[in-house]
Design a protein around this motif. Sequence first.
Motif, mmCIF file in Angstrom:
data_model
loop_
_atom_site.group_PDB
_atom_site.id
_atom_site.type_symbol
_atom_site.label_atom_id
_atom_site.label_comp_id
_atom_site.label_asym_id
_atom_site.label_seq_id
_atom_site.Cartn_x
_atom_site.Cartn_y
_atom_site.Cartn_z
ATOM 1 N N ASP A 62 0.836 -1.208 0.000
ATOM 2 C CA ASP A 62 0.000 0.000 0.000
ATOM 3 C C ASP A 62 0.869 1.257 0.000
ATOM 4 O OD1 ASP A 62 -2.659 -1.145 0.131
ATOM 5 O OD2 ASP A 62 -2.175 -1.748 2.174
ATOM 6 N N PHE A 63 1.894 1.245 0.835
ATOM 7 C CA PHE A 63 2.768 2.410 0.926
ATOM 8 C C PHE A 63 3.538 2.629 -0.377
ATOM 9 C CE2 PHE A 63 7.042 4.099 1.729
ATOM 10 C CZ PHE A 63 6.711 5.356 2.199
ATOM 11 N N ALA A 64 4.134 1.567 -0.920
ATOM 12 C CA ALA A 64 4.970 1.712 -2.119
ATOM 13 C C ALA A 64 4.159 2.197 -3.311
ATOM 14 C CB ALA A 64 5.664 0.383 -2.445
ATOM 15 N N ARG A 65 2.945 1.671 -3.488
ATOM 16 C CA ARG A 65 2.140 2.125 -4.636
ATOM 17 C C ARG A 65 1.649 3.555 -4.423
ATOM 18 N NH1 ARG A 65 -3.863 -0.648 -4.219
ATOM 19 N NH2 ARG A 65 -4.109 -0.336 -1.983
ATOM 20 N N TRP A 66 1.410 3.938 -3.160
ATOM 21 C CA TRP A 66 1.016 5.323 -2.867
ATOM 22 C C TRP A 66 2.125 6.283 -3.286
ATOM 23 C CZ3 TRP A 66 3.088 9.129 0.277
ATOM 24 C CH2 TRP A 66 2.292 10.264 0.474
ATOM 25 N N VAL A 67 3.373 5.948 -2.929
ATOM 26 C CA VAL A 67 4.503 6.823 -3.287
ATOM 27 C C VAL A 67 4.635 6.922 -4.807
ATOM 28 C CG1 VAL A 67 7.006 7.118 -3.154
ATOM 29 C CG2 VAL A 67 5.726 6.402 -1.122
ATOM 30 N N TRP A 68 4.579 5.783 -5.492
ATOM 31 C CA TRP A 68 4.646 5.811 -6.954
ATOM 32 C C TRP A 68 3.519 6.677 -7.535
ATOM 33 C CZ3 TRP A 68 5.823 0.466 -9.658
ATOM 34 C CH2 TRP A 68 7.188 0.158 -9.478
ATOM 35 N N GLY A 69 2.327 6.555 -6.992
ATOM 36 C CA GLY A 69 1.216 7.356 -7.483
ATOM 37 C C GLY A 69 1.437 8.833 -7.260
ATOM 38 N N GLN A 70 1.963 9.200 -6.098
ATOM 39 C CA GLN A 70 2.249 10.604 -5.806
ATOM 40 C C GLN A 70 3.295 11.173 -6.765
ATOM 41 O OE1 GLN A 70 1.151 12.790 -2.874
ATOM 42 N NE2 GLN A 70 -0.528 11.439 -3.440
ATOM 43 N N ALA A 71 4.246 10.318 -7.168
ATOM 44 C CA ALA A 71 5.319 10.764 -8.060
ATOM 45 C C ALA A 71 4.875 10.838 -9.516
ATOM 46 C CB ALA A 71 6.526 9.839 -7.934
ATOM 47 N N GLY A 72 3.693 10.311 -9.829
ATOM 48 C CA GLY A 72 3.180 10.389 -11.191
ATOM 49 C C GLY A 72 3.483 9.200 -12.058
ATOM 50 N N ALA A 73 3.779 8.038 -11.432
ATOM 51 C CA ALA A 73 4.053 6.830 -12.220
ATOM 52 C C ALA A 73 2.801 6.379 -12.966
ATOM 53 C CB ALA A 73 4.547 5.711 -11.307
ATOM 54 N N ASP A 74 2.998 5.730 -14.085
ATOM 55 C CA ASP A 74 1.891 5.200 -14.888
ATOM 56 C C ASP A 74 1.426 3.848 -14.355
ATOM 57 O OD1 ASP A 74 2.187 7.401 -16.537
ATOM 58 O OD2 ASP A 74 3.377 6.323 -18.049
ATOM 59 N N HIS A 75 0.149 3.551 -14.583
ATOM 60 C CA HIS A 75 -0.424 2.217 -14.373
ATOM 61 C C HIS A 75 -0.381 1.755 -12.911
ATOM 62 C CE1 HIS A 75 -0.344 2.116 -18.697
ATOM 63 N NE2 HIS A 75 0.987 2.103 -18.735
ATOM 64 N N THR A 76 -0.422 2.675 -11.951
ATOM 65 C CA THR A 76 -0.422 2.242 -10.547
ATOM 66 C C THR A 76 -1.722 1.526 -10.181
ATOM 67 O OG1 THR A 76 -1.174 4.441 -9.868
ATOM 68 C CG2 THR A 76 1.203 4.000 -9.764
ATOM 69 N N GLY A 77 -2.739 1.659 -11.024
ATOM 70 C CA GLY A 77 -3.963 0.894 -10.812
ATOM 71 C C GLY A 77 -3.769 -0.596 -10.999
ATOM 72 N N ASP A 78 -2.655 -1.001 -11.605
ATOM 73 C CA ASP A 78 -2.352 -2.426 -11.750
ATOM 74 C C ASP A 78 -1.810 -3.030 -10.457
ATOM 75 O OD1 ASP A 78 -3.092 -2.251 -14.386
ATOM 76 O OD2 ASP A 78 -1.043 -2.111 -15.166
ATOM 77 N N LEU A 79 -1.487 -2.173 -9.490
ATOM 78 C CA LEU A 79 -0.942 -2.638 -8.219
ATOM 79 C C LEU A 79 -2.053 -2.787 -7.195
ATOM 80 C CD1 LEU A 79 2.110 -0.197 -8.147
ATOM 81 C CD2 LEU A 79 2.216 -2.656 -8.609
ATOM 82 N N ASP A 80 -1.853 -3.685 -6.239
ATOM 83 C CA ASP A 80 -2.823 -3.835 -5.155
ATOM 84 C C ASP A 80 -2.085 -4.046 -3.842
ATOM 85 O OD1 ASP A 80 -2.167 -6.634 -5.054
ATOM 86 O OD2 ASP A 80 -3.604 -7.007 -6.673
ATOM 87 N N ALA A 81 -2.764 -4.553 -2.853
ATOM 88 C CA ALA A 81 -2.193 -4.653 -1.512
ATOM 89 C C ALA A 81 -1.216 -5.810 -1.340
ATOM 90 C CB ALA A 81 -3.316 -4.790 -0.486
ATOM 91 N N ARG A 82 -0.991 -6.591 -2.410
ATOM 92 C CA ARG A 82 -0.026 -7.687 -2.342
ATOM 93 C C ARG A 82 1.346 -7.212 -2.787
ATOM 94 N NH1 ARG A 82 -1.276 -11.323 -6.500
ATOM 95 N NH2 ARG A 82 -1.969 -9.443 -7.571
ATOM 96 N N ALA A 83 2.366 -7.570 -2.029
ATOM 97 C CA ALA A 83 3.719 -7.214 -2.439
ATOM 98 C C ALA A 83 4.066 -7.805 -3.795
ATOM 99 C CB ALA A 83 4.725 -7.668 -1.384
ATOM 100 N N VAL A 84 3.535 -9.002 -4.098
ATOM 101 C CA VAL A 84 3.849 -9.657 -5.359
ATOM 102 C C VAL A 84 3.243 -8.916 -6.549
ATOM 103 C CG1 VAL A 84 1.873 -11.246 -5.524
ATOM 104 C CG2 VAL A 84 4.135 -11.967 -6.364
ATOM 105 N N SER A 85 2.312 -8.009 -6.327
ATOM 106 C CA SER A 85 1.733 -7.254 -7.443
ATOM 107 C C SER A 85 2.789 -6.381 -8.127
ATOM 108 C CB SER A 85 0.559 -6.396 -6.978
ATOM 109 O OG SER A 85 0.960 -5.337 -6.141
ATOM 110 N N PHE A 86 3.857 -6.046 -7.418
ATOM 111 C CA PHE A 86 4.944 -5.289 -8.051
ATOM 112 C C PHE A 86 5.718 -6.179 -9.024
ATOM 113 C CE2 PHE A 86 3.808 -2.502 -4.682
ATOM 114 C CZ PHE A 86 4.133 -1.231 -5.136
#
Length: 439
Positions: A62-86
Motif C-alpha cells: 500500500d505504501f509503495a504504490r502510494w509513493v509511486w502514485g504521488q510521483a506520477g508513475a503510470d499504471h499504478t492501478g495495476d498494483l494492489d495490496a499484495r507485495a507480489v503485485s509489483f
Amino acid sequence: MSLLLRKKFVSLALAAAAAAPILGATPAGADSASVAAIANGQVGHSCSDYYGCRHPTAWCADFARWVWGQAGADHTGDLDARAVSFYEYGSKHGTFHSVPQVGDAVIYDTDGSATDGRVNHVNLVVKVSADGSKIQTVGGNESRGVRWRDWFDWRTNANPVGAGRVLKFIGPKGLSDTTAPGTDPAPVSAVGDLTGDGKPDLLARAASGNGNLFLYPGAGNGHFGTRIDHGGWAGMERVSGVGDVTGDGKADVAAIEKTSGKLWIYPGQTASQLGSRIDNGGGWGDIRITGSEDLNGDGRGDLLAVEEATGKLWVYPGQSNGHFGTRFQAGTNWDSMNPVGSVGDLTGDGRNDVAAVEEASGKLFVYPGLGNGQLGARIEAGTGWNEMSSISGAGDYTGDGKDDVVARDTTGKLWVYPGQDDGQLGARIDNGSGWNFTG
C-alpha cells in the motif's frame, strides 16, 4: 504468528482486492528523484487511510504504490495490496532492472522466487552506490512504521530487512531515471587525543577513490590544525573513534572491512600513528557503528551499533585487549534516527551521552547516559538537523572544559557546537567547507 508469515497470509487474502484510492495525489514531477523525495518525507509515519491501508495489515505494498502514485508513475492501478503485485507489474510493463535505480520497488522473499504467487515484502530504493552494489531503502510496515534503511549490499546480504533476500528491482513506468548513482561522504568522527597534545582530534575519510583517512589535530579553540594523511582506507566500510579498548591509555580506531564484514581495532600510538590491527570477527557488514569513550562506567571505550534489520540499538562493552564483551540492548526503533553519534558528556553529570537526529522531524535529541550502558529520557536540543550528514563528539574542542559536538552538513561545511552542560548547544563555530570528501 511471525511478521514474515503474517505478510504471506495477508497477501493471499488480499489477492483479489482492488487498489485503494490514492487520496490527494499530486504528481511531484515525472522522474525517479520524486519517488525518493516523497518516500523520505514519510519516514516515521505509520499506517493510515492516507496510504489506503487499514491497520493491522501487511501494508508495505500500500505504501509503495502510494509513493509511486504521488510521483506520477503510470499504471499504478495495476498494483494492489499484495507485495507480489509489483512483480506482476514489472512482468506486464517490462520494467525489471538487473541493477537497482533510484525509485525502483524492490521485493524480498526467503524461497528465492516470486513465481509461486507471493513474496514477503516490498520497499523503495532511495539511493544507489556508485558501483550499484549497495542501496538505501524506505518502506512501509517496517517496525510498525515507515522506516529508512542505511546502505546494504543487496547481492550478498541474505536478509537485509528481515524478509528474506532481494529478488527483483522493478522500475515505475513513466518516470525517467534522473538520479545518478553516488556514495554518501564518509562520516567524520571524534577520536579522542591521537596526537598526544591533550586536545581531542577528528577523523575524516574520503568516500571514494583511495578512501584516504585523515587525522585533524584539535586546536583547542573549536578549529583544527593541518591534517595528517593515514593513507588509503577504501577497503573499509565505516571508520570511527572508539575510546581506549586496548588498555594502554590511548584512544583507538574501529573500522569495518567491506569484503569480509570484519570489525578491526587499530590501537592508537603516540604522534598520531596507529598500531597493528586486532581482528574482532565478521558479521558487522550491515551495522552502523559509533565509538564511545565509556558508556557503561567501567573506564573503557565502548561501541554503539544500530542494527538495520531490527532497528535495535546495542552497546558492545570494550575490554582491555582490543575486543568487546557480550552486547546488550539499549533501545529500539533507532533505524528512524540518523545520524547517530556518541558525544561525550553533554548534560554535565559526568556520564557520557548519545545524540541522534530524528529523520521524520529533523530534531536533534540528546540521550543522557545513565552510567550503566542504558540511556535516559531524551532532551530536545534543536531543529533543522536533517541538514546534517554526520554528528560526533566526546571531547572538549573549544577549551572551555565542556564536551562539544562536531557536525558536518550536507553542503560539506563542518561545524563545532559548544556544549552547555545541560544537553543544549551554544553558537556554532564555522570550520569551512570541503568536508564532503569524495575522492
